[in-house]
Structures are given as C-alpha cells and as structure tokens.
Enzyme design. Structure first.
Site, PDB file in Angstrom:
ATOM      1  N   PRO A   1      20.435  -8.765  75.592  1.00  0.00           N
ATOM      2  CA  PRO A   1      20.090  -7.978  74.402  1.00  0.00           C
ATOM      3  C   PRO A   1      21.089  -8.146  73.258  1.00  0.00           C
ATOM      4  O   PRO A   1      20.744  -7.905  72.099  1.00  0.00           O
ATOM      5  CB  PRO A   1      20.077  -6.535  74.912  1.00  0.00           C
ATOM      6  CG  PRO A   1      20.702  -6.548  76.255  1.00  0.00           C
ATOM      7  CD  PRO A   1      20.625  -7.948  76.793  1.00  0.00           C
TER       8      PRO A   1
ATOM      9  N   GLU B   1      12.186 -17.189  66.573  1.00  0.00           N
ATOM     10  CA  GLU B   1      11.335 -17.203  65.387  1.00  0.00           C
ATOM     11  C   GLU B   1      10.576 -15.901  65.143  1.00  0.00           C
ATOM     12  O   GLU B   1      10.345 -15.534  64.005  1.00  0.00           O
ATOM     13  CB  GLU B   1      10.296 -18.351  65.460  1.00  0.00           C
ATOM     14  CG  GLU B   1      10.565 -19.345  66.526  1.00  0.00           C
ATOM     15  CD  GLU B   1      10.740 -20.783  66.035  1.00  0.00           C
ATOM     16  OE1 GLU B   1      11.080 -21.619  66.849  1.00  0.00           O
ATOM     17  OE2 GLU B   1      10.533 -21.071  64.846  1.00  0.00           O
TER      18      GLU B   1
ATOM     19  N   GLY C   1      23.438 -21.822  68.044  1.00  0.00           N
ATOM     20  CA  GLY C   1      23.849 -20.472  67.664  1.00  0.00           C
ATOM     21  C   GLY C   1      22.976 -19.432  68.324  1.00  0.00           C
ATOM     22  O   GLY C   1      23.145 -18.236  68.137  1.00  0.00           O
ATOM     23  N   THR C   2      22.039 -19.920  69.123  1.00  0.00           N
ATOM     24  CA  THR C   2      21.042 -19.062  69.746  1.00  0.00           C
ATOM     25  C   THR C   2      21.592 -18.295  70.932  1.00  0.00           C
ATOM     26  O   THR C   2      21.074 -17.241  71.282  1.00  0.00           O
ATOM     27  CB  THR C   2      19.882 -19.937  70.214  1.00  0.00           C
ATOM     28  OG1 THR C   2      20.440 -21.098  70.858  1.00  0.00           O
ATOM     29  CG2 THR C   2      19.064 -20.419  69.037  1.00  0.00           C
TER      30      THR C   2
ATOM     31  N   ARG D   1      10.711 -10.718  78.643  1.00  0.00           N
ATOM     32  CA  ARG D   1      11.997 -10.247  79.136  1.00  0.00           C
ATOM     33  C   ARG D   1      13.108 -10.699  78.189  1.00  0.00           C
ATOM     34  O   ARG D   1      13.121 -11.849  77.748  1.00  0.00           O
ATOM     35  CB  ARG D   1      12.216 -10.867  80.507  1.00  0.00           C
ATOM     36  CG  ARG D   1      13.341 -10.287  81.302  1.00  0.00           C
ATOM     37  CD  ARG D   1      13.384 -11.060  82.610  1.00  0.00           C
ATOM     38  NE  ARG D   1      14.245 -10.452  83.587  1.00  0.00           N
ATOM     39  CZ  ARG D   1      14.495 -11.034  84.768  1.00  0.00           C
ATOM     40  NH1 ARG D   1      13.921 -12.179  85.079  1.00  0.00           N
ATOM     41  NH2 ARG D   1      15.300 -10.454  85.624  1.00  0.00           N
TER      42      ARG D   1
END
Lengths: 743, 179
Positions: A637, A710, A471-472, A633
């Site tokens: 976004p 995290e 899901g990242t 970096r």
C-alpha cells in the site's frame, strides 16, 4: 500472525537507501575507461533534405573524433523488420542517420563524437549543415477531413467494436441529449532523467550497453537485429530508470547512436540527450474527440457515440485505445465508436501513461457530467443508474468490478453530500468553490515472464528477472513476494532486475509488471520450495516425512506442517544437512488463458475533486483530490499509494498545465524545456489522497493483482474540469484549462 | 582524459577551436580534487563526468528543474548554472557528502519513511535543497516549505511525500532548537 507475511504490507522501498544517497547509478552515469562523448545534432527544419554536412570543419578541431551522418554511416540492416522493436506500431520505423530526408523537426541528423563532453557539445554547435526545405503540415486541424482507419496497429490495440443497437435514432429520440467536441494538445512524457546510453566497448565487437529503457530485452533485440550482433555480445543493463511513463517502451535513438559510434570507433561511447531533445520523440498525440450522449426519462443512457481523431507520423501508424472504453464503462444498448488517424510531419506518438484511456476518459467523463446536468441528475447517481454489470464490448462478465464501492466509499470520505448541485453556488471569500467527479477503467493484463531463484546454504535467496523498476516499486514488491513465498525474512532476500543476462520479462508498461513478473517470482520460489521439502524429508527424523507440498507452509524461516506448526524444520538447516551449497531453478509464468478467456479483466476508479477558482483572475486551485481505486490485491500500500498520488499530480498537470505548443510555421514544438512546458511544482499540490477499495480476483493471475501504474490517472482531468464547471458555470472542453478560458 | 593541447585556441579549418583547459582545484565533501577542465565546464559536469560523483543529477542543464542542486558553503545552488572554476575556494557538499547507505542523514531517512520518491532521479536534488532550506532557517510552516521547495521538480509527482519528509525534519530541528 507470522512475521514473514509481507504481501500487502507497507514495506519501505528496498532500493530507497541507494536512491537517497546517490548510490543508484542511472544509464548515463556508468564510469567506463577511455570513453568518448557523442552529442546529437537535431534538424532545425520539419521537412526536406540535407544537401551537405560540413563535417571536415569540425573534424579539424583537436579532440573531435568523428561526425556521423547519413553521408558516412555504414551499411546496416536493410529491412524494416530489423528496426521493428517489440512494441512498434504498424508502418516503417524511423532509422536514425539513414538517409538525407528530414521527416520531422528535431530529427537526429548527426552525432558528433569527441574526447570530452564539452568538445562534443561545442563541435556540434558549430557544425554547418545545408538543407533544402519542403512544405510541411503539422496541424491536425488541417487534416480533419483526411482521417483514416488504421491497419493492424501495435500489439494490444483493438479496433473499436462494431456499432450496436441503433445509435443514431436512439440519440435523436432521447429525452435529453448533448454533443460536443473535446480536445487536448500534444503532451510529452518528460521523465526527469534524460535519455542516454553508456556503451562499454569490451573489445572485438562485444558491448555492454547501459541504456535508459523500460525493457532491456526489447533494446537488446533491436540492437542485435540492426547491428548484426549476437545476444552474447550485446548485454543491455538498466538497474535504475529516472522515470519512463511510456517514453522508454521503444528503444530511443540515443542508444542506437551510441552503439553505432562505439562499433565504428571501437571505443566506449556515451550519448545523452538534452531536455530540448526530449521533445524529439514520442508524445501523447493531439486528439480531437466528438461525443454524443442521450438519456431516457429514467436517467438511463439511450445512446453513446464517441469518435476520436489523432495525429501520427508519415511513416508509422501509432494507435491507442481511445474510444473503446466508452462502450464498456456504462450500460448502453445503442453505441457507435469511431477511431481515425491523420498523418503529420511529426515523429510518431508513443504510449504515455494510460495511453488512449487518459484521452478517452477525459472526453467521456466530461460528457457524462454534461449529460447528468442536462438531465438534472447527480453525477454519481447518474453513473450508478448506468452501471455496467458486464463488458458489453466483449459480451463477458468482469472477473471483478468494485467500481460501485469506489463511488460510495469515495463520495462518503470526500463529503460529496456537502455539494450544492447548482453551479456557482458555493464560495469561500472571493473564490468560487466547485466539486466534481469522474472515473475510469484500465486493463488488467498478465504477460509471460520468467524469473530465476538461487537459495544458498547461508539461507540467502537471490531472485532475478530482466524486468524494470521505473519508480514503480518492482524491487520492493518482488522482494516481498519472494520472501513471503519461501517464509524468509526480507533481509535475506535480494531481487535483481534490468539485465539481459537474466530470464526474459516483457517491457515495463501497461500496468502488467506486478501481475506478470510477480507471478513468475511466486512460481519460481514455489519451485524452490518443492525442492526444499524433498531435501527436508530426507533429513534424519524429519517431522515432514510423507507430507505433500500442500500440507506444509513456509513461514518464519521454517518449513512446517499446516496442521501442526510445531513440527517444523529450519530452512537453513535443510541445505546444510543435505550437503548442497545451493538450490537453483528458473521458471516462467504464463497467463491462464482458459480461465481468463471467459472474463473481461479491468481495474476501475472514481475521482473526487474540490477546486477553488478566483472569481476575478480565473486562477484554478485544486484544493482536494480523493482517488478511489479498485485494482485487485494491493501488494504494497505504500508504493501503490505513491503511484496513484503521482497519477493525481499527472491529472492536475493534464487538466491545468501540460501542453506542447507547436508553431506550425516552423513545424516545431516551441516550449521544449521545463521552464515553458509546465508541470506542477510542490506549491501546486494540496490535499491529495488515495483510497484502495478491497477487491478479490482469482481470475486475473495467481496473486490477484491488477496493477496501479495507470488507473489512477483516469478521470482526474475530467473531475477537475467538472469541478471547474461546478465552481464557475463555465464548461471548458479543451485542455489545459488556462485562466483565459475562464474569464 | 583531456588531450587538447594548451595552444589549441588557434583557428581550425575555419571553425575556432575552443579555449584551452586549465587546472581547477575543488573541495568536495571535504576532499580535494584537482581537475584539468575547460573554463566553461559547469560544476555539474565537473562533478558527474570528472569526479564521478553522479549522485548530483542532470535534468535540464538550464536551471529549470533543480535536480542538480548542491550545497556551496551551505547554500543551495543549481550546479548546472555555475562554472566549476568559480568554486575553487568553496566548500561543496553533494548528496554523497550528506550521508551514506550505512549512515543516513535524517532527511535521507525521512525520504525513505515517507516514500518521498519513485524513480529517485530528482531525489538527491530535493534532499540537498531541503538541507539548504533548513540552513536558511526560514521555512517553518507547510505553506513556507511548499513555496521554498518549488524549485525542485518531481515528474513522478511525489510532492506529498516530499513535503511530509521535509516537514518532519524541519519540525525536529525546531524542537531541538527550542530545547
């Protein structure tokens, strides 16, 4: 600006259409022919032994195929090392159905396999099992004096550094000092998708294993070592994972049992756990922390002492870095850190989003707020006065650290200057208003990872690596990196993952996937680029003749001279002119240890929170959160923001809702379902926002990325706790902040 | 798949065998399906394990998470709390019936645009729930949408995106109806 520059752009998820239409297939959803269903039976007692499994009674039900338990499980691998997965902690791993001993409540003790799901479930519900119960201990409060320092621990764990300076004397002599205990209970990851595996029997002990995991390679290694399978005969696949948060770092017993049943029955088998059983394995451990801080008259820290004690199982020593952060987040010459475990009759805890740091930052950052208040200093000002310019634990400079900008930019955007420092001084009607802040630090890590790339004559690029996307956004950012590196349109690039037939990648955890797999993808695409250039230079009248790889760029489907972009060849033409049908290569990327050894590499954040607390009822509403993050970096976004927004929701959850409650009389978690294990719902979430502070770093990895899975969680629970104090004047030191703690 | 005989309700070794399976006819996304299933097979398990429409997700099996939300005669329900046999005459719509990858439903497109998910597991339920909410015609403000979408959990915490996605479609529907 060219059109194939994708890195840093808010590209929508490339796997989005599959996920919103139901076409994305998760582990327990693969349809394989002639499949049987397994249902896990869980122990109702916390400690003891099984004296009898009355399997014959349920085997008499037509359609029930087998009852697996310790009474009939065949001889499997004998040594502990066969059961140790790649991220196992120290000790002796749990072996499902191995023996009559019961070591924790909800231990899997039998697997009932039947022709249908309904039959397997029914048969497991009427399976009689006799037990002999023994006394258990599940309360860490009873083990306060029995803490011990762990041995080697798992990879990535660092014992606390030795004390520096004279922390006891410095604390005693400090102008202001505080000391308090901070506590949170056990928490369970609870991803939406329950653990499950579909094992396809392809004949002759050849298996395809669709498993819910954050690392297919780890699961394959585990299964092959235990069941004596060759890697060729045990292919493990996970293309989509319905949330992990650390719970899928280690192979779960669902996949062990499904494979066991498949091999024994020579048939395809599916095993899915229930939501209740999602509380039967790893969790964030119940942790008791003690913090002592002292300040000098000028507001600098005179001493930091931080001690943590948390639970582990009787058979493994689970470790996480709880206190080490307190020796590096602030400048201080007198520091003492301690870390101990206590053994309980529970399953081994497991890494859960920002393991250790989420726990440690709660205690340290609430203590910092208390210290700032005691010294009469604004909490941001207090942190800036104690800003660490280097990592004192390691004695190394940071590769980059824009935490100061997180404080300044975050405070400005949040409107921190509107805060009246006096507690209970701000209100809206019958609600008390409070502003609080906190922050944190997390590791920027790169692991070895490999990737493969294939460019075909139609101009399409396929890149693959056995990594995961829990899901990242892995699918999306890897597609962006590959497309930009070879100057191809996004639509021409496909990234595949989650299959042990692909080049090896580490488990997805520790926020290292973007750095590790991203570097491998970049590297393998650069290798394709070099091959392409050589072919391009062989073309008749090639304008690229004699150019080195550094003198050309791959942009907009072309290879062109940097100095003279009009001199270009179309990438698709290169392959067609060469007569090659495809270019293929694989490569791995490893961290540049020489460059990294001299630096401490971390991401940082600062969180600003506004709460409104009903004065009569004590209900807490988190009305605003701003999370300012410096994590190198940002590749995308849009997806990165979502990760941090998710972390904010997790922080709200940790501060106000989440707690797995143990009934020590039974040694059993009592609220083991979504109705009683509270997490935020849509109506609990208000104005939450993310601010990425620009940060360049050429030490961490070639992409300059630090990972964002995290860091966003750190400081959120502490900032809420601090805001609640500011609103009410009440300091809560044990999470979650239920309303009775405010009345 | 089902190998139980229809007379297996008899006692089996001291343990009662379950009642026999039966034929159930369901209309799902406009298509007829005839299933041989147990009387207590949930609509959710019927969809996932017998019709292989796995877009409808199982997150708790207890009506606590909303991942299994489907539309029955246009009304959103938790399919895990409903037996398949109860829906023989109903019109069942799952996520697969709302749109396809080639022809996305406006809610599906809005979820992608607003990045209203991460792992994607709660997403079909969120979208079906949002469609049910729109059908109910009662959610117009942000506060109303937040309240009436609160039966669908998202552990990834994509609530901000979900709210924006649903609001965009609700707003476009209400501007359509004003025209």
């Amino acid at each position: 600006m060219s059109t194939t520059n994708y890195i840093g752009k808010p590209t929508s998820r490339v796997d989005g259409p599959a996920k919103v239409t139901g076409a994305a297939t998760y582990a327990a959803e693969f349809h394989v022919p002639n499949m049987a269903y397994g249902w896990v039976v869980s122990s109702p007692i916390a400690k003891g032994r099984i004296t009898k499994v009355h399997a014959d009674e349920v085997l008499a039900i037509p359609g029930v195929l087998e009852v697996f338990s310790h009474e009939n499980v065949p001889g499997l691998a004998w040594f502990d090392r066969n059961y140790k997965d790649d991220v196992a902690p120290g000790g002796s791993p749990f072996r499902p159905l191995h023996e009559d001993k019961i070591k924790f409540n909800q231990q899997p003790i039998a697997l009932v396999v039947a022709e249908t799901l309904e039959l397997a479930r029914y048969a497991s519900s009427v399976l009689r099992i006799d037990y002999e119960e023994e006394a258990h201990e599940t309360d860490i409060e009873a083990k306060r004096d029995e803490g011990f320092e762990p041995g080697r621990g798992k990879s990535g764990w660092m014992p606390p550094p030795p004390p520096r300076g004279n922390p006891d004397q410095a604390w005693e002599e400090a102008e202001h000092h505080i000391e308090h205990e901070y506590v949170h209970g056990a928490q369970h990851h609870n991803p939406m998708e329950m653990y499950g595996a579909t094992v396809e029997w392809r004949g002759d002990k050849k298996l395809t294993v669709y498993d819910k995991t954050q690392g297919v390679v780890n699961v394959q290694n585990y299964l092959t070592k235990i069941f004596g399978l060759s890697k060729d005969d045990c292919r493990v696949i996970n293309q989509y994972m319905g949330g992990g948060f650390g719970s899928g770092l280690r192979p779960q017993y669902s996949v062990f049992l499904a494979v066991l049943a498949s091999l024994e029955l020579k048939r395809s088998v599916r095993v899915t756990l229930t939501r209740q059983q999602m509380f039967s394995f790893g969790h964030r451990p119940h942790t008791l922390q003690y913090v002592k801080l002292g300040t000098n008259p000028d507001g600098t820290l005179a001493a930091i002492q931080h001690h943590a004690l948390h639970e582990t199982s009787q058979f493994e020593e689970y470790t996480e870095n709880v206190v080490n952060w307190s020796g590096m987040l602030y400048q201080c010459e007198n520091v003492k850190l301690g870390y101990q475990l206590a053994k309980l009759d529970v399953f081994t805890p497991q890494d859960m989003r920002a393991p250790g740091a989420a726990t440690g930052s709660f205690a340290l950052e609430v203590a910092m707020d208390e210290m700032a208040a005691a010294a009469g200093i604004d909490p941001i000002d207090f942190r800036i006065r104690n800003y660490a310019e280097e990592d004192q634990n390691a004695g190394k400079p940071f590769s980059s650290k824009r935490l100061r900008d997180c404080y300044h930019q975050g405070a400005a955007k949040f409107g921190w200057d509107q805060r009246n420092p006096q507690p209970r001084s701000m209100r809206k009607g019958n609600r008390l208003v409070g502003y609080g802040m906190a922050g944190g630090v997390w590791d920027a890590t790169q692991k070895k990872a490999a990737a493969k790339a294939t460019l075909t004559a139609d101009g399409k690029l396929l890149v693959s690596s056995a990594t995961a996307d829990i899901g990242t956004g892995t699918y999306t950012i890897m597609t962006q990196i590959a497309a930009e590196t070879l100057g191809l349109p996004l639509e021409a690039v496909t990234f595949k993952l989650g299959d042990t037939d692909m080049p090896e990648a580490p488990v997805q955890g520790g926020s290292w996937t973007a750095a590790s797999v991203g570097s491998a993808v970049k590297s393998v695409c650069e290798a394709i680029g070099e091959k392409l250039l050589k072919l391009a230079q062989k073309m008749e009248g090639s304008p690229l003749k004699g150019a080195s790889i550094d003198e050309v760029e791959f942009v907009n489907g072309q290879i062109r001279l940097r100095q003279d972009p009009d001199n270009a060849v179309v990438i698709r033409d290169v392959l067609q002119a060469s007569g090659e049908t495809k270019l293929e290569t694989d490569t791995s990327a490893t961290p540049n240890l020489l460059k990294q050894a001299t630096h401490s590499m971390h991401s940082h954040n600062a969180v600003f929170v506004e709460v409104e607390v009903d004065e009569e009822f004590g209900t807490v509403h988190v009305t605003r959160v701003l999370n300012a993050v410096a994590a190198g970096r940002i590749l995308n976004p849009k997806t990165a923001r979502s990760q941090v927004l998710g972390s904010i929701v997790w922080g709200i959850s940790m501060a106000l809702m989440e707690e797995t409650v143990m009934d020590h009389q039974f040694g059993r978690y009592m609220n083991h379902n979504y109705s009683e294990y509270h997490i935020p719902v849509q109506a609990d979430i208000n104005d939450i926002e993310v601010l990425f502070v620009e940060e360049e770093d050429d030490v961490v990895n070639p992409l300059g990325v630090k990972g964002v899975g995290e860091i966003g969680l750190l400081g959120v629970a502490a900032a809420i706790t601090n805001a609640v104090y500011h609103a009410t004047g009440k300091r809560v030191r044990d999470l979650p902040i239920y309303l009775d703690k405010l009345l | 798949m089902i190998q139980q005989s229809s007379t297996s309700a008899a006692q089996a070794g001291g343990v009662a065998a379950p009642p026999p399976t039966g034929t159930v006819r369901l209309t799902i996304n406009g298509q007829q399906h005839t299933l041989q299933i147990a009387p207590w097979t949930t609509l959710l398990d019927a969809l996932r394990e017998y019709v292989h429409l796995t877009g409808t997700k199982k997150g708790c099996d207890h009506g606590q998470c909303g991942a299994c939300t489907v539309l029955v005669n246009g009304k959103r329900i938790n399919s895990c709390l409903s037996l398949a046999v109860m829906h023989e005459d109903h019109d069942i719509t799952t996520i697969e019936g709302l749109g396809s990858q080639e022809n996305l439903h406006p809610l599906q497109q809005a979820f992608i645009d607003h990045d209203a998910f991460q792992c994607g597991y709660c997403t079909p339920g969120q979208i079906c729930s949002a469609q049910g909410l729109i059908n109910e015609g009662r959610a117009h403000t942000e506060e109303e949408i937040k309240e009436h979408m609160s039966g669908n959990l998202c552990r990834c915490g994509a609530y901000a995106g979900i709210l924006n996605a649903v609001k965009e479609v609700v707003d476009s529907k209400s501007s359509e109806s004003r025209r």
